[in-house]
Design a protein around this motif. Structure first.
Motif, PDB file in Angstrom:
ATOM      1  N   GLN A 150     -26.965  -9.753 -74.426  1.00  0.00           N
ATOM      2  CA  GLN A 150     -27.719 -10.968 -74.742  1.00  0.00           C
ATOM      3  C   GLN A 150     -26.707 -12.052 -75.050  1.00  0.00           C
ATOM      4  O   GLN A 150     -25.899 -11.892 -75.960  1.00  0.00           O
ATOM      5  CB  GLN A 150     -28.621 -10.723 -75.960  1.00  0.00           C
ATOM      6  N   ASP A 151     -26.711 -13.113 -74.251  1.00  0.00           N
ATOM      7  CA  ASP A 151     -25.740 -14.171 -74.483  1.00  0.00           C
ATOM      8  C   ASP A 151     -26.512 -15.455 -74.772  1.00  0.00           C
ATOM      9  O   ASP A 151     -26.987 -16.128 -73.860  1.00  0.00           O
ATOM     10  CB  ASP A 151     -24.862 -14.329 -73.232  1.00  0.00           C
ATOM     11  N   ARG A 152     -26.649 -15.774 -76.040  1.00  0.00           N
ATOM     12  CA  ARG A 152     -27.458 -16.930 -76.441  1.00  0.00           C
ATOM     13  C   ARG A 152     -28.820 -16.890 -75.772  1.00  0.00           C
ATOM     14  O   ARG A 152     -29.585 -15.976 -75.981  1.00  0.00           O
ATOM     15  CB  ARG A 152     -26.728 -18.225 -76.087  1.00  0.00           C
ATOM     16  N   ASP A 153     -29.069 -17.883 -74.868  1.00  0.00           N
ATOM     17  CA  ASP A 153     -30.409 -17.956 -74.301  1.00  0.00           C
ATOM     18  C   ASP A 153     -30.560 -17.160 -73.012  1.00  0.00           C
ATOM     19  O   ASP A 153     -31.615 -17.135 -72.413  1.00  0.00           O
ATOM     20  CB  ASP A 153     -30.789 -19.415 -74.052  1.00  0.00           C
ATOM     21  N   HIS A 154     -29.493 -16.532 -72.529  1.00  0.00           N
ATOM     22  CA  HIS A 154     -29.691 -15.770 -71.307  1.00  0.00           C
ATOM     23  C   HIS A 154     -29.131 -14.355 -71.411  1.00  0.00           C
ATOM     24  O   HIS A 154     -28.394 -14.025 -72.332  1.00  0.00           O
ATOM     25  CB  HIS A 154     -29.144 -16.511 -70.094  1.00  0.00           C
ATOM     26  N   ILE A 155     -29.529 -13.549 -70.431  1.00  0.00           N
ATOM     27  CA  ILE A 155     -29.096 -12.153 -70.391  1.00  0.00           C
ATOM     28  C   ILE A 155     -28.057 -12.003 -69.298  1.00  0.00           C
ATOM     29  O   ILE A 155     -28.168 -12.609 -68.228  1.00  0.00           O
ATOM     30  CB  ILE A 155     -30.302 -11.230 -70.125  1.00  0.00           C
ATOM     31  N   LEU A 156     -27.036 -11.218 -69.583  1.00  0.00           N
ATOM     32  CA  LEU A 156     -25.957 -11.002 -68.636  1.00  0.00           C
ATOM     33  C   LEU A 156     -25.934  -9.518 -68.267  1.00  0.00           C
ATOM     34  O   LEU A 156     -25.923  -8.651 -69.142  1.00  0.00           O
ATOM     35  CB  LEU A 156     -24.647 -11.398 -69.317  1.00  0.00           C
ATOM     36  N   VAL A 157     -25.956  -9.233 -66.967  1.00  0.00           N
ATOM     37  CA  VAL A 157     -25.915  -7.845 -66.488  1.00  0.00           C
ATOM     38  C   VAL A 157     -24.641  -7.672 -65.679  1.00  0.00           C
ATOM     39  O   VAL A 157     -24.275  -8.558 -64.898  1.00  0.00           O
ATOM     40  CB  VAL A 157     -27.138  -7.534 -65.585  1.00  0.00           C
ATOM     41  N   ALA A 158     -23.963  -6.539 -65.859  1.00  0.00           N
ATOM     42  CA  ALA A 158     -22.762  -6.271 -65.070  1.00  0.00           C
ATOM     43  C   ALA A 158     -22.833  -4.871 -64.485  1.00  0.00           C
ATOM     44  O   ALA A 158     -23.199  -3.918 -65.165  1.00  0.00           O
ATOM     45  CB  ALA A 158     -21.517  -6.411 -65.937  1.00  0.00           C
ATOM     46  N   VAL A 159     -22.499  -4.764 -63.208  1.00  0.00           N
ATOM     47  CA  VAL A 159     -22.383  -3.468 -62.536  1.00  0.00           C
ATOM     48  C   VAL A 159     -20.945  -3.384 -62.039  1.00  0.00           C
ATOM     49  O   VAL A 159     -20.523  -4.186 -61.217  1.00  0.00           O
ATOM     50  CB  VAL A 159     -23.371  -3.353 -61.347  1.00  0.00           C
ATOM     51  N   ARG A 160     -20.192  -2.425 -62.577  1.00  0.00           N
ATOM     52  CA  ARG A 160     -18.763  -2.362 -62.264  1.00  0.00           C
ATOM     53  C   ARG A 160     -18.408  -0.986 -61.727  1.00  0.00           C
ATOM     54  O   ARG A 160     -19.050   0.007 -62.060  1.00  0.00           O
ATOM     55  CB  ARG A 160     -17.952  -2.670 -63.521  1.00  0.00           C
ATOM     56  N   ASP A 161     -17.358  -0.936 -60.893  1.00  0.00           N
ATOM     57  CA  ASP A 161     -16.969   0.352 -60.323  1.00  0.00           C
ATOM     58  C   ASP A 161     -15.452   0.476 -60.295  1.00  0.00           C
ATOM     59  O   ASP A 161     -14.734  -0.477 -60.559  1.00  0.00           O
ATOM     60  CB  ASP A 161     -17.566   0.519 -58.919  1.00  0.00           C
ATOM     61  N   SER A 162     -14.989   1.693 -59.965  1.00  0.00           N
ATOM     62  CA  SER A 162     -13.547   1.933 -59.890  1.00  0.00           C
ATOM     63  C   SER A 162     -13.121   2.109 -58.436  1.00  0.00           C
ATOM     64  O   SER A 162     -12.196   2.840 -58.120  1.00  0.00           O
ATOM     65  CB  SER A 162     -13.182   3.168 -60.717  1.00  0.00           C
ATOM     66  N   GLY A 163     -13.825   1.443 -57.537  1.00  0.00           N
ATOM     67  CA  GLY A 163     -13.522   1.524 -56.108  1.00  0.00           C
ATOM     68  C   GLY A 163     -12.344   0.638 -55.717  1.00  0.00           C
ATOM     69  O   GLY A 163     -11.579   0.210 -56.569  1.00  0.00           O
ATOM     70  N   PRO A 164     -12.211   0.346 -54.426  1.00  0.00           N
ATOM     71  CA  PRO A 164     -11.077  -0.441 -53.934  1.00  0.00           C
ATOM     72  C   PRO A 164     -11.139  -1.902 -54.344  1.00  0.00           C
ATOM     73  O   PRO A 164     -10.139  -2.624 -54.213  1.00  0.00           O
ATOM     74  CB  PRO A 164     -11.192  -0.308 -52.408  1.00  0.00           C
ATOM     75  N   GLY A 165     -12.311  -2.372 -54.822  1.00  0.00           N
ATOM     76  CA  GLY A 165     -12.430  -3.771 -55.229  1.00  0.00           C
ATOM     77  C   GLY A 165     -12.600  -4.690 -54.032  1.00  0.00           C
ATOM     78  O   GLY A 165     -12.668  -4.249 -52.889  1.00  0.00           O
ATOM     79  N   ILE A 166     -12.664  -5.990 -54.340  1.00  0.00           N
ATOM     80  CA  ILE A 166     -12.890  -6.989 -53.291  1.00  0.00           C
ATOM     81  C   ILE A 166     -11.730  -7.964 -53.321  1.00  0.00           C
ATOM     82  O   ILE A 166     -11.359  -8.459 -54.381  1.00  0.00           O
ATOM     83  CB  ILE A 166     -14.214  -7.743 -53.550  1.00  0.00           C
ATOM     84  N   ASP A 167     -11.166  -8.211 -52.162  1.00  0.00           N
ATOM     85  CA  ASP A 167     -10.124  -9.221 -52.037  1.00  0.00           C
ATOM     86  C   ASP A 167     -10.669 -10.542 -52.604  1.00  0.00           C
ATOM     87  O   ASP A 167     -11.730 -10.993 -52.183  1.00  0.00           O
ATOM     88  CB  ASP A 167      -9.806  -9.353 -50.532  1.00  0.00           C
ATOM     89  N   PRO A 168      -9.971 -11.145 -53.594  1.00  0.00           N
ATOM     90  CA  PRO A 168     -10.495 -12.368 -54.215  1.00  0.00           C
ATOM     91  C   PRO A 168     -10.868 -13.438 -53.181  1.00  0.00           C
ATOM     92  O   PRO A 168     -11.795 -14.221 -53.385  1.00  0.00           O
ATOM     93  CB  PRO A 168      -9.350 -12.857 -55.105  1.00  0.00           C
ATOM     94  N   ALA A 169     -10.183 -13.439 -52.047  1.00  0.00           N
ATOM     95  CA  ALA A 169     -10.492 -14.437 -51.014  1.00  0.00           C
ATOM     96  C   ALA A 169     -11.869 -14.182 -50.402  1.00  0.00           C
ATOM     97  O   ALA A 169     -12.441 -15.061 -49.760  1.00  0.00           O
ATOM     98  CB  ALA A 169      -9.422 -14.410 -49.927  1.00  0.00           C
ATOM     99  N   HIS A 170     -12.415 -12.972 -50.602  1.00  0.00           N
ATOM    100  CA  HIS A 170     -13.709 -12.636 -50.004  1.00  0.00           C
ATOM    101  C   HIS A 170     -14.826 -12.555 -51.023  1.00  0.00           C
ATOM    102  O   HIS A 170     -15.919 -12.098 -50.699  1.00  0.00           O
ATOM    103  CB  HIS A 170     -13.613 -11.298 -49.259  1.00  0.00           C
ATOM    104  N   SER A 171     -14.563 -12.995 -52.251  1.00  0.00           N
ATOM    105  CA  SER A 171     -15.567 -12.776 -53.293  1.00  0.00           C
ATOM    106  C   SER A 171     -16.836 -13.595 -53.040  1.00  0.00           C
ATOM    107  O   SER A 171     -17.895 -13.267 -53.550  1.00  0.00           O
ATOM    108  CB  SER A 171     -14.997 -13.067 -54.676  1.00  0.00           C
ATOM    109  N   GLU A 172     -16.765 -14.649 -52.246  1.00  0.00           N
ATOM    110  CA  GLU A 172     -17.982 -15.383 -51.863  1.00  0.00           C
ATOM    111  C   GLU A 172     -18.505 -14.899 -50.509  1.00  0.00           C
ATOM    112  O   GLU A 172     -19.702 -14.874 -50.280  1.00  0.00           O
ATOM    113  CB  GLU A 172     -17.721 -16.894 -51.808  1.00  0.00           C
TER     114      GLU A 172
END
Ligand SMILES: Nc1ncnc2c1ncn2[C@@H]1O[C@H](COP(=O)(O)OP(=O)(O)O)[C@@H](O)[C@H]1O
Ligand SMILES: [Mg+2]
Length: 232
Positions: A150-172
């Motif tokens: 719970q972050d002030r007026d909104h809720i924050l959800v995170a789904v994280r893994d220990s996989g290879p990750g995403i090249d920062p250049a491809h995060s969008e």
């Protein structure tokens, strides 16, 4: 319709205009390579390519309309409970893939006003993507973490893994329709997830996880429907 069913039908529908575009482009090349080049035929073949591409674009727009048009239901529900239910659905895949799960669901989370089923679809997709990404991991634990906050007026959800990750250049780019790095992938999952979260006034993005892997986070507006991230 589930996102999985939706993506399969999109893949099926979009294949046809793309195949037609390829054929017409090839024909244009042949007419260009002729001696002398037949420019009239080239022009005609290329306008067919434009038509094929337009048809593919219309199909993609229709999918997004499908998500946007159906006004999201405004259920009032406990997000932690909804997430627990999703884990019930994904348990088979998770166990089969040797993934361990770490849940940290905040106590005292304010109720969410939104479309419970659609948001469960988003979480399910993020979980399945994480599990698929960790299928390539052999030298460390395959760990999926999910958290709510719970972050002030909104809720924050995170789904994280220990996989290879995403090249920062491809995060969008990963949110673009049809972006996929999987041989059998469709590349529509994240694009649909983002449409769903946006339609409910939230935001969805990807970043690097620490120490490794990918982290997908989304926000949901608070009970008053204030946009996520709005300050008081
Ligand atoms: N947890 C993740 N870790 C690493 N890459 C990911 C993860 N989730 C998604 N991706 C990347 O984003 C792409 C698009 O995902 P998605 O839209 O769900 O389509 P698909 O699963 O059909 O490939 C994937 O092919 C993959 O390259
Ligand atoms: Mg996917």
């Amino acid at each position: 319709m589930t996102i999985a069913a939706l993506t399969t039908s999109i893949a099926h529908e979009v294949k046809q205009p793309i195949a037609a575009a390829c054929n017409n482009a090839r024909a244009a090349l042949n007419f260009l390579n002729a001696h002398p080049p037949d420019l009239g035929e080239v022009r005609e073949a290329i306008s067919c390519v434009v038509g094929d591409a337009d048809r593919a674009a219309v199909i993609i727009d229709r999918i997004h309309d499908h998500v946007k048009k159906a006004p999201p239901r405004k259920d009032r529900f406990d997000l932690n409970e909804a997430i627990d239910e999703v884990f019930g659905l994904a348990r088979g895949e998770i166990t089969k893939s040797g993934v361990s799960v770490k849940k940290s669901l905040a106590a005292g989370l304010l109720p969410v006003h939104g479309d419970r089923v659609q948001l469960q679809q988003v979480v399910l997709n993020l979980i399945l993507n994480a599990v698929e990404a960790m299928g390539l991991v052999d030298d460390r634990v395959r760990e999926l973490s999910i958290s709510t906050e719970q972050d002030r007026d909104h809720i924050l959800v995170a789904v994280r893994d220990s996989g290879p990750g995403i090249d920062p250049a491809h995060s969008e780019r990963v949110f673009e329709p049809f972006y996929t790095t999987k041989s059998g992938g469709v590349g529509m999952g994240l694009s649909i997830c983002r449409s769903i979260v946006n339609a409910q006034g939230g935001r969805l993005w990807a970043e690097a996880n620490e120490p490794r892997g990918a982290a997908f986070r989304f926000t949901l507006p608070g009970p008053e429907g204030k946009p996520a991230g709005a300050t008081a």
